[in-house]
Design a protein around this motif. Structure first.
Motif, PDB file in Angstrom:
ATOM      1  N   LEU A  26       0.489  -1.121   0.114  1.00 42.69           N
ATOM      2  CA  LEU A  26       0.140   0.705   0.050  1.00 42.69           C
ATOM      3  C   LEU A  26       0.637   1.191  -0.368  1.00 42.69           C
ATOM      4  O   LEU A  26       0.647   2.367  -0.754  1.00 42.69           O
ATOM      5  N   SER A  27       2.067   1.319   0.809  1.00 40.06           N
ATOM      6  CA  SER A  27       2.901   2.474   0.956  1.00 40.06           C
ATOM      7  C   SER A  27       3.833   2.569  -1.195  1.00 40.06           C
ATOM      8  O   SER A  27       3.157   3.886  -0.677  1.00 40.06           O
ATOM      9  N   TYR A  28       3.354   1.680  -1.064  1.00 42.56           N
ATOM     10  CA  TYR A  28       4.900   1.533  -2.738  1.00 42.56           C
ATOM     11  C   TYR A  28       3.673   2.552  -3.137  1.00 42.56           C
ATOM     12  O   TYR A  28       3.932   3.001  -4.233  1.00 42.56           O
ATOM     13  N   THR A  29       1.912   1.959  -4.116  1.00 47.30           N
ATOM     14  CA  THR A  29       1.569   2.120  -4.564  1.00 47.30           C
ATOM     15  C   THR A  29       0.841   3.433  -4.444  1.00 47.30           C
ATOM     16  O   THR A  29       0.695   4.213  -5.384  1.00 47.30           O
ATOM     17  N   GLY A  34       0.572   9.055  -5.677  1.00 54.10           N
ATOM     18  CA  GLY A  34       0.571  10.309  -5.657  1.00 54.10           C
ATOM     19  C   GLY A  34       1.638  10.953  -6.396  1.00 54.10           C
ATOM     20  O   GLY A  34       1.905  12.297  -6.724  1.00 54.10           O
ATOM     21  N   ALA A  35       2.891  10.293  -6.898  1.00 58.26           N
ATOM     22  CA  ALA A  35       3.968  11.047  -7.438  1.00 58.26           C
ATOM     23  C   ALA A  35       3.929  11.631  -8.343  1.00 58.26           C
ATOM     24  O   ALA A  35       3.782  12.678  -9.620  1.00 58.26           O
ATOM     25  N   PHE A  36       2.193  10.039  -9.319  1.00 53.45           N
ATOM     26  CA  PHE A  36       1.695  10.527 -10.799  1.00 53.45           C
ATOM     27  C   PHE A  36       1.468  11.559 -10.722  1.00 53.45           C
ATOM     28  O   PHE A  36       0.753  12.735 -11.114  1.00 53.45           O
TER      29      PHE A  36
END
Length: 181
Positions: A26-29, A34-36
């Motif tokens: 979940l953290s990576y996703t 968010g970065a995108f």
């Protein structure tokens, strides 16, 4: 046989896998999403800011204003229209220039916009300042070549001038005054 020898004989030996926890997934996703979502608007805004700087500059338009044989050494006000496109809004803008000949017979044109605060100057606009451009707003005045004499910090700007083979005077872009030092 030692463990190293076994590894050399069986290179496809299974290694212990580390599994990703639900929290890491979940953290990576969410981090990637968010970065995108932040990166795309920043990229578009950066392109919006930089793109005009990369555009090839075109030469300005030329505007036919007066016959060359009608230009005298006494500056005369010439009004002409310029087609302006501002985004989706198109309009005709009324422009003005003071056109005259110098002692050598060369035609030049000055912008009537005072360099002090942007008011409009007039030739012989004040009886105290004969044969000068005068700004009624704050008393700035200029010579026939546009050199500032009082109040203003810079000379009047000048238009790029071209005379065609048929004897017509064309005005182009406004540029800093090259007639005065």
């Amino acid at each position: 046989m030692t463990e190293e020898q076994k590894d050399l004989q069986h290179p496809q030996r299974k290694t212990a896998r580390r599994e990703m926890s639900r929290r890491q997934f979940l953290s990576y996703t969410l981090g990637g999403t968010g970065a995108f979502m932040v990166g795309v608007p920043i990229l578009y805004n950066l392109r919006f800011a930089v793109d005009p700087l990369l555009q090839k500059k075109e030469g300005g338009e030329w505007h036919k204003v007066i016959e060359a044989n009608k230009v005298t050494e006494e500056p005369q006000s010439i009004k002409f229209k310029v087609h302006v496109v501002d985004g989706w809004y198109e309009s005709e803008q009324q422009m003005e220039a003071w056109i005259a000949k110098d002692a050598n017979g060369n035609i030049f044109a000055l912008s009537p916009v005072c360099k002090h605060l942007g008011c409009t100057v007039n030739w012989n606009g004040n009886p105290d300042y004969q044969n000068q451009y005068y700004c009624p707003c704050h008393g700035a005045h200029y010579t026939v070549d546009g050199k500032q004499l009082a109040v203003a910090s810079a000379p009047l700007d000048e238009y790029t001038v071209r005379v065609d083979e048929n004897g017509w005077v064309y005005l182009g872009d406004i540029k800093p005054n090259t007639r005065v030092k």
